[in-house]
Write a protein that holds these residues in place. Structure first.
Motif, mmCIF file in Angstrom:
data_model
loop_
_atom_site.group_PDB
_atom_site.id
_atom_site.type_symbol
_atom_site.label_atom_id
_atom_site.label_comp_id
_atom_site.label_asym_id
_atom_site.label_seq_id
_atom_site.Cartn_x
_atom_site.Cartn_y
_atom_site.Cartn_z
ATOM 1 N N ALA A 114 10.261 7.713 -7.186
ATOM 2 C CA ALA A 114 10.424 7.655 -5.734
ATOM 3 C C ALA A 114 9.787 6.393 -5.161
ATOM 4 C CB ALA A 114 9.803 8.889 -5.089
ATOM 5 N N SER A 115 8.612 6.028 -5.672
ATOM 6 C CA SER A 115 7.932 4.838 -5.161
ATOM 7 C C SER A 115 8.713 3.573 -5.480
ATOM 8 C CB SER A 115 6.517 4.741 -5.743
ATOM 9 O OG SER A 115 6.551 4.568 -7.144
ATOM 10 N N TYR A 116 9.315 3.509 -6.685
ATOM 11 C CA TYR A 116 10.111 2.334 -7.045
ATOM 12 C C TYR A 116 11.371 2.237 -6.198
ATOM 13 C CZ TYR A 116 7.374 0.806 -11.067
ATOM 14 O OH TYR A 116 6.381 0.303 -11.862
ATOM 15 N N PHE A 117 12.039 3.379 -5.989
ATOM 16 C CA PHE A 117 13.241 3.367 -5.161
ATOM 17 C C PHE A 117 12.908 2.966 -3.726
ATOM 18 C CE2 PHE A 117 15.539 6.206 -8.270
ATOM 19 C CZ PHE A 117 16.540 5.283 -8.524
ATOM 20 N N PHE A 118 11.813 3.517 -3.201
ATOM 21 C CA PHE A 118 11.381 3.171 -1.844
ATOM 22 C C PHE A 118 11.132 1.671 -1.736
ATOM 23 C CE2 PHE A 118 7.519 2.125 0.596
ATOM 24 C CZ PHE A 118 7.971 2.390 1.875
ATOM 25 N N PRO A 133 0.812 -1.227 0.000
ATOM 26 C CA PRO A 133 0.000 0.000 0.000
ATOM 27 C C PRO A 133 0.839 1.268 0.000
ATOM 28 C CG PRO A 133 -0.146 -1.125 2.124
ATOM 29 C CD PRO A 133 0.538 -2.055 1.186
ATOM 30 N N MET A 134 2.007 1.239 0.657
ATOM 31 C CA MET A 134 2.871 2.428 0.651
ATOM 32 C C MET A 134 3.372 2.738 -0.749
ATOM 33 S SD MET A 134 3.251 4.125 3.412
ATOM 34 C CE MET A 134 4.736 5.013 3.002
ATOM 35 N N PHE A 135 3.741 1.711 -1.492
ATOM 36 C CA PHE A 135 4.201 1.866 -2.874
ATOM 37 C C PHE A 135 3.110 2.516 -3.723
ATOM 38 C CE2 PHE A 135 4.186 -0.021 -7.160
ATOM 39 C CZ PHE A 135 5.399 0.448 -7.644
ATOM 40 N N LEU A 136 1.870 2.050 -3.561
ATOM 41 C CA LEU A 136 0.754 2.600 -4.328
ATOM 42 C C LEU A 136 0.453 4.037 -3.930
ATOM 43 C CD1 LEU A 136 -1.612 -0.511 -4.262
ATOM 44 C CD2 LEU A 136 -0.225 0.289 -6.180
ATOM 45 N N ILE A 137 0.480 4.321 -2.634
ATOM 46 C CA ILE A 137 0.172 5.673 -2.152
ATOM 47 C C ILE A 137 1.186 6.682 -2.678
ATOM 48 C CG2 ILE A 137 0.085 7.129 -0.086
ATOM 49 C CD1 ILE A 137 -1.120 4.666 1.376
ATOM 50 N N ILE A 138 2.471 6.322 -2.613
ATOM 51 C CA ILE A 138 3.512 7.236 -3.097
ATOM 52 C C ILE A 138 3.440 7.388 -4.609
ATOM 53 C CG2 ILE A 138 6.010 7.595 -3.304
ATOM 54 C CD1 ILE A 138 6.299 6.071 -0.632
ATOM 55 N N GLY A 139 3.284 6.264 -5.316
ATOM 56 C CA GLY A 139 3.334 6.283 -6.780
ATOM 57 C C GLY A 139 2.132 6.930 -7.440
ATOM 58 N N ARG A 176 4.912 15.069 -5.869
ATOM 59 C CA ARG A 176 6.016 15.561 -6.689
ATOM 60 C C ARG A 176 6.016 14.890 -8.065
ATOM 61 N NH1 ARG A 176 9.828 18.304 -3.473
ATOM 62 N NH2 ARG A 176 9.339 18.166 -1.254
ATOM 63 N N GLU A 177 6.712 15.504 -8.995
ATOM 64 C CA GLU A 177 6.724 15.004 -10.367
ATOM 65 C C GLU A 177 7.396 13.640 -10.469
ATOM 66 O OE1 GLU A 177 8.462 17.887 -12.913
ATOM 67 O OE2 GLU A 177 6.906 19.392 -12.583
ATOM 68 N N ARG A 178 8.395 13.407 -9.637
ATOM 69 C CA ARG A 178 9.142 12.148 -9.716
ATOM 70 C C ARG A 178 8.594 11.106 -8.743
ATOM 71 N NH1 ARG A 178 15.381 13.673 -9.285
ATOM 72 N NH2 ARG A 178 14.598 14.840 -7.490
ATOM 73 N N LYS A 179 7.285 11.127 -8.519
ATOM 74 C CA LYS A 179 6.680 10.224 -7.538
ATOM 75 C C LYS A 179 6.794 8.759 -7.945
ATOM 76 C CE LYS A 179 2.092 11.042 -9.534
ATOM 77 N NZ LYS A 179 0.738 11.584 -9.275
#
Length: 220
Positions: A166-170, A149-155, A160-163
């Protein structure tokens, strides 16, 4: 009262999941109803978690509100729930933060509101499980499940434009870092024959083993 206190942890995990299932059947176009439903279930979960504090016995260092469910008996793996004085406040903090997150995004989130709220309720259930499970292997599974769920929420709802990046790196950094923890869990299982916390507490490990296991968990 005893029956109530003995089942309180499993109820806390199930409540947000029930809320997520209710959201699934509600119409996606009614964003206000979705928000109110999610907030209601998160607030009920928070109020319910306060009973842990009220009923907690401060005179003992033993795990409390213990529930045990048979998982894989042949491998001595059980789904056991329980809390101590540290996890008590981590659970209450979790159940407090989730409704605050829903309130903070009340106006800001305008697209895919249903999916956003479901992700938060599912994440809450996983987090409560992380803080009250008494089996190291299931702890690892729930710990990693929080990433979804965190990956989905961030992505999807990141600001931000690079969300997406960021989600993949996280996701990748956390997942790869957790490989060391998995190796530590497997080492303990093959050494002890169980991943139950109380069984592990009774085992004496060498100083070298303790150092490597600490590093494996710390890196995760």
């Amino acid at each position: 009262m005893f029956q109530f206190s003995s089942n309180i942890l499993s109820h806390l995990i199930v409540l947000p999941l029930i809320g997520a299932m209710v959201l699934l059947v509600l119409p996606a176009w009614n964003a206000q109803l979705l928000r109110l439903t999610a907030l209601s279930f998160s607030m009920i979960t928070f109020v319910y978690s306060l009973f842990l504090w009220v009923l907690f016995d401060k005179s003992t260092a033993q795990f409390q509100f213990v529930q045990e469910f048979s998982w894989i008996p042949s491998l001595n793996l059980n789904f056991t729930l329980g809390i101590d004085g540290i996890s008590l406040f981590l659970i209450i903090l979790t159940t407090l933060v989730i409704p605050l997150c829903i309130l903070a995004s009340w106006v800001g989130i305008k697209t895919h509101v249903k999916e956003y709220l479901i992700a938060f309720l599912v994440m809450e259930a996983f987090l409560i499980g992380v803080f009250c499970v008494l089996d190291l292997l299931i702890f690892y599974v729930l710990f990693e499940s929080v990433l979804i769920p965190m990956f989905l929420i961030i992505g999807i709802w990141g600001s931000r434009e690079r969300k997406i990046r960021a989600s993949y790196f996280f996701f990748l950094y956390t997942l790869l870092g957790s490989v060391l923890m998995l190796l530590g869990v497997l080492y303990l299982f093959f050494q002890v024959g169980s991943t139950d916390y109380e069984s592990l507490l009774a085992v004496s490990l060498s100083l070298t083993e303790q150092k490597f296991l600490w590093l494996a968990f710390f890196a995760s």
